[in-house]
Each structure stands twice: as structure tokens, then as C-alpha cells.
Design a protein around this motif. Structure first.
Motif, PDB file in Angstrom:
ATOM      1  N   MET A 188      -9.636  24.018 -40.841  1.00  0.00           N
ATOM      2  CA  MET A 188      -8.296  23.460 -40.701  1.00  0.00           C
ATOM      3  C   MET A 188      -7.488  23.702 -41.967  1.00  0.00           C
ATOM      4  O   MET A 188      -7.980  23.518 -43.078  1.00  0.00           O
ATOM      5  N   LEU A 189      -6.239  24.123 -41.775  1.00  0.00           N
ATOM      6  CA  LEU A 189      -5.334  24.392 -42.878  1.00  0.00           C
ATOM      7  C   LEU A 189      -4.195  23.376 -42.885  1.00  0.00           C
ATOM      8  O   LEU A 189      -3.742  22.934 -41.823  1.00  0.00           O
ATOM      9  N   PHE A 190      -3.726  23.040 -44.092  1.00  0.00           N
ATOM     10  CA  PHE A 190      -2.625  22.103 -44.268  1.00  0.00           C
ATOM     11  C   PHE A 190      -1.525  22.784 -45.074  1.00  0.00           C
ATOM     12  O   PHE A 190      -1.794  23.593 -45.960  1.00  0.00           O
ATOM     13  N   THR A 191      -0.278  22.423 -44.771  1.00  0.00           N
ATOM     14  CA  THR A 191       0.839  22.942 -45.552  1.00  0.00           C
ATOM     15  C   THR A 191       0.944  22.175 -46.870  1.00  0.00           C
ATOM     16  O   THR A 191       0.421  21.069 -47.001  1.00  0.00           O
ATOM     17  N   ARG A 192       1.638  22.766 -47.833  1.00  0.00           N
ATOM     18  CA  ARG A 192       1.799  22.091 -49.121  1.00  0.00           C
ATOM     19  C   ARG A 192       2.879  21.018 -49.083  1.00  0.00           C
ATOM     20  O   ARG A 192       3.092  20.313 -50.060  1.00  0.00           O
ATOM     21  N   HIS A 193       3.585  20.907 -47.968  1.00  0.00           N
ATOM     22  CA  HIS A 193       4.608  19.885 -47.812  1.00  0.00           C
ATOM     23  C   HIS A 193       4.240  19.009 -46.618  1.00  0.00           C
ATOM     24  O   HIS A 193       3.682  19.484 -45.638  1.00  0.00           O
ATOM     25  N   ARG A 194       4.553  17.728 -46.699  1.00  0.00           N
ATOM     26  CA  ARG A 194       4.255  16.812 -45.608  1.00  0.00           C
ATOM     27  C   ARG A 194       5.321  16.840 -44.514  1.00  0.00           C
ATOM     28  O   ARG A 194       5.021  16.565 -43.353  1.00  0.00           O
ATOM     29  N   GLU A 195       6.535  17.122 -44.882  1.00  0.00           N
ATOM     30  CA  GLU A 195       7.654  16.976 -43.942  1.00  0.00           C
ATOM     31  C   GLU A 195       7.835  18.253 -43.131  1.00  0.00           C
ATOM     32  O   GLU A 195       8.785  19.017 -43.310  1.00  0.00           O
ATOM     33  N   GLU A 196       6.900  18.476 -42.199  1.00  0.00           N
ATOM     34  CA  GLU A 196       6.891  19.748 -41.466  1.00  0.00           C
ATOM     35  C   GLU A 196       8.160  19.949 -40.635  1.00  0.00           C
ATOM     36  O   GLU A 196       8.709  21.055 -40.588  1.00  0.00           O
TER      37      GLU A 196
ATOM     38  N   ALA B  24      -6.762  24.132 -22.122  1.00  0.00           N
ATOM     39  CA  ALA B  24      -5.800  24.256 -21.021  1.00  0.00           C
ATOM     40  C   ALA B  24      -4.745  25.311 -21.341  1.00  0.00           C
ATOM     41  O   ALA B  24      -4.305  26.064 -20.461  1.00  0.00           O
ATOM     42  N   ILE B  25      -4.325  25.377 -22.621  1.00  0.00           N
ATOM     43  CA  ILE B  25      -3.379  26.416 -23.031  1.00  0.00           C
ATOM     44  C   ILE B  25      -4.033  27.783 -22.966  1.00  0.00           C
ATOM     45  O   ILE B  25      -3.440  28.764 -22.502  1.00  0.00           O
ATOM     46  N   GLN B  26      -5.273  27.863 -23.409  1.00  0.00           N
ATOM     47  CA  GLN B  26      -5.976  29.140 -23.467  1.00  0.00           C
ATOM     48  C   GLN B  26      -6.175  29.735 -22.080  1.00  0.00           C
ATOM     49  O   GLN B  26      -6.215  30.960 -21.911  1.00  0.00           O
ATOM     50  N   GLN B  27      -6.295  28.895 -21.069  1.00  0.00           N
ATOM     51  CA  GLN B  27      -6.420  29.403 -19.702  1.00  0.00           C
ATOM     52  C   GLN B  27      -5.165  30.139 -19.250  1.00  0.00           C
ATOM     53  O   GLN B  27      -5.211  30.976 -18.348  1.00  0.00           O
ATOM     54  N   ILE B  28      -4.038  29.840 -19.900  1.00  0.00           N
ATOM     55  CA  ILE B  28      -2.767  30.483 -19.540  1.00  0.00           C
ATOM     56  C   ILE B  28      -2.555  31.766 -20.323  1.00  0.00           C
ATOM     57  O   ILE B  28      -2.242  32.816 -19.750  1.00  0.00           O
ATOM     58  N   ASN B  29      -2.729  31.715 -21.635  1.00  0.00           N
ATOM     59  CA  ASN B  29      -2.384  32.891 -22.444  1.00  0.00           C
ATOM     60  C   ASN B  29      -3.584  33.695 -22.933  1.00  0.00           C
ATOM     61  O   ASN B  29      -3.407  34.756 -23.539  1.00  0.00           O
ATOM     62  N   ARG B  30      -4.797  33.193 -22.684  1.00  0.00           N
ATOM     63  CA  ARG B  30      -6.032  33.914 -23.055  1.00  0.00           C
ATOM     64  C   ARG B  30      -6.089  34.245 -24.542  1.00  0.00           C
ATOM     65  O   ARG B  30      -6.804  35.148 -24.956  1.00  0.00           O
ATOM     66  N   ALA B  31      -5.339  33.526 -25.346  1.00  0.00           N
ATOM     67  CA  ALA B  31      -5.296  33.815 -26.776  1.00  0.00           C
ATOM     68  C   ALA B  31      -6.572  33.345 -27.458  1.00  0.00           C
ATOM     69  O   ALA B  31      -7.235  32.400 -27.011  1.00  0.00           O
ATOM     70  N   LYS B  32      -6.912  34.022 -28.536  1.00  0.00           N
ATOM     71  CA  LYS B  32      -8.041  33.622 -29.372  1.00  0.00           C
ATOM     72  C   LYS B  32      -7.550  33.478 -30.808  1.00  0.00           C
ATOM     73  O   LYS B  32      -7.694  34.388 -31.626  1.00  0.00           O
ATOM     74  N   PRO B  33      -6.931  32.347 -31.101  1.00  0.00           N
ATOM     75  CA  PRO B  33      -6.351  32.173 -32.435  1.00  0.00           C
ATOM     76  C   PRO B  33      -7.420  32.187 -33.520  1.00  0.00           C
ATOM     77  O   PRO B  33      -8.557  31.752 -33.312  1.00  0.00           O
ATOM     78  N   THR B  34      -7.039  32.674 -34.667  1.00  0.00           N
ATOM     79  CA  THR B  34      -7.934  32.713 -35.817  1.00  0.00           C
ATOM     80  C   THR B  34      -7.579  31.651 -36.847  1.00  0.00           C
ATOM     81  O   THR B  34      -8.309  31.470 -37.823  1.00  0.00           O
ATOM     82  N   LEU B  35      -6.454  30.963 -36.639  1.00  0.00           N
ATOM     83  CA  LEU B  35      -5.991  29.961 -37.588  1.00  0.00           C
ATOM     84  C   LEU B  35      -5.744  28.632 -36.880  1.00  0.00           C
ATOM     85  O   LEU B  35      -5.199  28.600 -35.771  1.00  0.00           O
ATOM     86  N   LEU B  36      -6.163  27.542 -37.514  1.00  0.00           N
ATOM     87  CA  LEU B  36      -5.925  26.189 -37.023  1.00  0.00           C
ATOM     88  C   LEU B  36      -5.138  25.452 -38.099  1.00  0.00           C
ATOM     89  O   LEU B  36      -5.637  25.231 -39.204  1.00  0.00           O
TER      90      LEU B  36
END
Length: 488
Positions: free
Chosen positions: A442-450, A405-417
């Protein structure tokens, strides 16, 4: 080393972290349960959600004191504090910052009660008053628990005290710490339902249409602007040095994005906690519901699909299994069943042998009356493992559909999740399902408290350590495919 502090006033937990501005490493962390709920039993049964703001502030100060104690001799190196917290809800305060109402938070559903006339709910009445086109300016439809909707009901019932002001909980916390007049910030104000997205200020037309007073709303500052400095009183209570700059508080949804995403133009963020959201950054203003346009700190916006199937959906199934054990076998569960559920689900093939679940058990953002469904039942797939697998796949499908639904608006093709929230970090199978749905690792940050980390990045920029939030995020955020790679 210069250190900044980020504070997150969450619904279930309050967290404070100290971050090394050169490396992004967390050098101290304090946390406390948010035990401020004061909702009367009868009111809770009606969907009300009320909290004692002073208790929340006291718990937040205890978190700061924990951080100060852990820093020890380095506490004098703290140069700034950023604040974030739960959005949408509100409390009323008088001119001396004394609460004159409880915090009525985002979970509150009193707006779905009928007006005295009995022909519509408070939410329906507010939506009619504000008009069908207001969302184009405000970035969202009015929802239960929104500041503007709650204020609308209180005003109609004539129970807003003279001279009162409406604040988000993070606005109140910041004002208490600084002793300065309360302020808010676009990412917070955007959650009220009466924010004017193009000008990043209050929408006077919407406020007037709802019959609210403009005087009830605090001034809006951008996130990198100083809201005040830590007073002597709260320096003594927290153990932090007096005079530390504290910056305009930001909303937790945007803070989580800011604290997780190093490359905002090429990243889609999926956040799974009790609920779930998908978000992407945009410099534009175009959006179509159910997507919401949420102001991003300092500049730009997020295209956000919120209210998607999240951890609460899995919790519903866990509670069902517990009830079966108790009611049929007289064996009450003394431990959570999630690990067993994940093991059962992992043994079921993708597609759950035709079993399909739409886990929208509490409705959608546009229609809170929508309910979930389970279809494709057969004697072969009507098992506990299949149910677990089907709900997890339904959650993954919901997230991906939110992205489309977001992609229909901005037509973006992200390379990172990038993932945020413990729902993905603690459930490898769900993370795998979501990753497969998006076709991206899928990528995760090294900290939990985003969220707290995002607030800390605001302080990094406000104190001049970085020229922009993007520069701070690019330098300090580290990600990995391994959710356990360096939790700190």
C-alpha cells in the motif's frame, strides 16, 4: 513560483490548500469545521440532513483567508483556484443566488419515507418513474440523498419555488466567488442520478420521466474550463487578488482519485473515511451494478464500488465498548478508544480464531435494508480483541470484494495500490489487512488532503501549467509505503 489553490467543501471539514505548481509541495493550508448543520431535532430523528449553505460559504472563505495570510508576500503568485466538495446533495437558489432551501446533503434519508399514498417510498416511486434501464445511461441507480431523488420528492409536494435552480454545494460556492451564472461539471452532475454518461451532459429522458424541469439544472462545463474569476467583494473577504480564474467544480470522489493517483491505468485506489470506496480509471462505458460509472474530470470515467464497509463500522464497535463501560461499570469514556482497540486487534492472529464479521451495518448501495452479522462465535474468540480484529478483517474483505467486482468488468491487473482517507493512514493494522487482501504493497501520498489536492491539479491544467491532468498528477504526486513519510 506559480501557486494554485484547491478547496474541498467536505461534510465534516472544509479545507483549502496552496500548492507549488513546480514541486507539488503544500505551501499553505487552512481548515475549519463544517458547522452548518441546521437539521431540527425531530427531522434528524427521521433521517433528514439539512445545512445552511451560507454558513458553509463563510467557513470556506475563512479557509481561503488563512491561506492568503500564510502566503504573505507570495499571495500575488496565486494563478488559479480549483474547487471540490461533497456530492449527491442539493440546494435550491433563486436568480440572485439566494438560497431558497437548505442544503439537503447526501446523508439525507427522506427518500425512504412513504409517499402520501402509503404504498411505496419516495425512492421506490422515483425508481419506478425513471425506469429499470435508466442506470445504463446514467451510470448508477437512484439512491437516497441524490439530487434527482430529493428534487423528485420536492416537486411532487409542489414546494420548488418558481424560477429556482438546483445546485451542488461546490457549484454554489463557485458562483458566489465569481458572481457568474452557476455551472456544474460532469463528475458533479454524475452524482445526481440524471446524467447521461455517453454524452457527458444531462439525461433529458430521465429528467422528463421524473417530472422535473430541465431549467432547474445548471449548464455543464468540463473541469479545465473557467467558471469565472474572483470578484472584488470576495477578494476583500479572502485576501486573495481579484481576477484569479476559478475553474468548474468537481466531485470529491473523483478529486480524491485525481489527487492520489499518479498512474491511473495501473492503480486501484482504496479510500476509507466514514465510508469506503474502491475505484479504478477506465476510458470505457461498460459497468454492471453495484459498480457505478462515475465521470472523471475532462475525460474518462471511474469504475467505483461505493458504500463499502468503512470507518463508520469501526466507530459502531467503539461506541458499543463505550456503552458497555457506561452501562455496566458506570465509567463513561472520556476519550476515543481506537488506539486501545487497535492494540487488542493486533494481538489476535489473522482469521480471528474463526470469528467472522460482515460489517455492513447500514446496508449496501443496492439494498439499504441489508444488515451486518457476526458468526463463528466460541468461548475462546468472544473477546474484545477478537471483535476488533474481525471487524477490521471484514472491512478489508469488503474492499477487496469491491475490487473483484470492478475487475470482472475491466479485467485489469493493477500493480499499484494507493490509499486515501485517514481510515487507512491512521490505522496501520487496517492498512496491513487491506494490503494483504489485495496482494499489493500500500502506498500513501505525502499530503493528507487528497480531494483538495485533486482540485488544485484541475487549476494547474486550467491555467496551462500542464497539458493534462495525468501529466500534472504524474509530476506532482509523490507516494511512499510510509503513511507518515512527509505529511505536509
Amino acid at each position: 513560483m506559480p501557486i494554485v489553490i484547491g478547496v474541498d467543501l467536505g461534510t465534516t471539514k472544509i479545507t483549502s490548500i496552496a500548492v507549488d505548481t513546480q514541486t507539488g509541495v503544500l505551501v499553505a493550508i487552512g481548515s475549519a469545521a463544517n458547522d452548518g448543520r441546521v437539521t431540527a431535532t425531530a427531522d434528524a430523528a427521521r433521517g433528514h440532513s439539512e445545512w445552511d449553505a451560507k454558513q458553509i460559504i463563510a467557513a470556506s472563505c475563512r479557509c481561503l483567508a488563512q491561506v492568503a495570510e500564510q502566503l504573505g508576500n507570495h499571495v500575488g503568485e496565486v494563478i488559479g483556484i480549483g474547487v471540490t466538495g461533497q456530492q449527491h446533495g442539493m440546494l435550491l437558489v433563486d436568480s440572485h443566488l439566494n438560497p431558497v432551501s437548505p442544503l439537503i446533503n447526501w446523508q439525507d434519508r427522506r427518500a425512504l419515507e412513504m409517499c402520501p399514498e402509503g404504498d411505496k417510498t419516495w425512492l421506490q416511486s422515483a425508481r419506478e418513474a425513471i425506469g429499470n434501464e435508466a442506470w445504463k445511461r446514467t451510470g448508477c441507480w437512484l439512491q437516497p440523498g441524490f439530487m434527482a431523488v430529493t428534487l423528485y420528492e420536492l416537486a411532487k409536494r409542489r414546494i420548488v419555488p418558481e424560477g429556482a435552480r438546483a445546485l451542488f454545494i461546490m457549484d454554489y460556492f463557485t458562483a458566489v466567488l465569481t458572481g457568474a451564472d452557476p455551472v456544474t461539471e460532469p463528475s458533479c452532475a454524475g452524482s445526481s442520478g440524471v446524467f447521461h454518461a455517453p454524452t457527458r451532459n444531462w439525461d433529458d429522458q430521465a429528467i422528463k420521466a421524473l417530472g422535473l424541469s430541465r431549467d432547474w439544472f445548471p449548464p455543464i462545463l468540463e473541469a479545465d474550463q473557467q467558471a469565472g474569476t474572483l470578484t472584488d467583494e470576495y477578494a476583500n473577504k479572502t485576501g486573495l487578488p481579484a481576477g484569479i480564474p476559478i475553474f468548474a467544480p468537481i466531485g470529491d470522489h473523483q478529486a480524491s482519485f485525481l489527487g492520489s493517483v499518479a498512474d491511473p491505468t495501473n492503480t486501484v485506489l482504496v479510500n476509507v473515511g466514514t465510508g469506503a470506496q474502491v475505484a479504478m480509471f477506465t476510458e470505457g462505458l461498460d459497468f454492471v451494478p453495484p459498480i457505478e460509472l462515475r465521470p472523471f474530470p475532462v475525460k474518462g470515467n471511474l469504475l467505483s464500488n461505493v458504500g463499502l464497509a468503512g470507518g463508520w463500522s469501526y466507530q459502531v464497535l467503539e461506541q458499543f465498548f463505550g456503552d458497555v463501560g457506561k452501562q455496566l461499570f458506570h465509567v463513561p469514556s472520556t476519550e476515543k478508544l481506537y488506539n486501545v482497540m487497535n492494540e487488542l486487534a493486533a494481538a489476535i492472529p489473522s482469521g480471528a480464531d474463526g470469528l467472522r464479521c460482515e460489517p455492513r451495518f447500514s446496508g449496501t448501495r443496492l439494498d439499504p435494508t441489508v444488515r451486518g452479522s457476526i458468526t463463528g462465535l466460541s468461548p475462546q474468540n468472544f473477546t474484545a480483541g477478537h471483535l476488533c480484529r474481525a471487524i477490521l478483517e471484514g472491512m478489508g474483505r469488503s474492499l477487496y470484494e469491491g475490487f473483484l467486482a470492478i475487475q470482472q468488468i475491466n479485467r485489469a491487473k493493477p500493480t499499484l495500490l494507493v490509499a486515501a482517507g485517514n481510515g487507512l493512514r491512521e490505522n496501520p493494522l487496517l492498512a496491513e489487512i487491506v494490503s494483504r487482501a489485495f496482494g499489493l504493497p500500500m502506498l500513501f501520498t505525502r499530503h493528507r488532503e487528497e480531494a483538495a489536492f485533486g482540485a488544485a491539479l484541475v487549476a494547474c491544467v486550467g491555467t496551462g501549467q500542464f497539458d493534462s491532468l495525468e501529466a500534472a498528477a504524474n509530476r506532482l504526486i509523490v507516494t511512499s509505503p510510509d503513511p507518515k513519510f512527509s505529511v505536509c
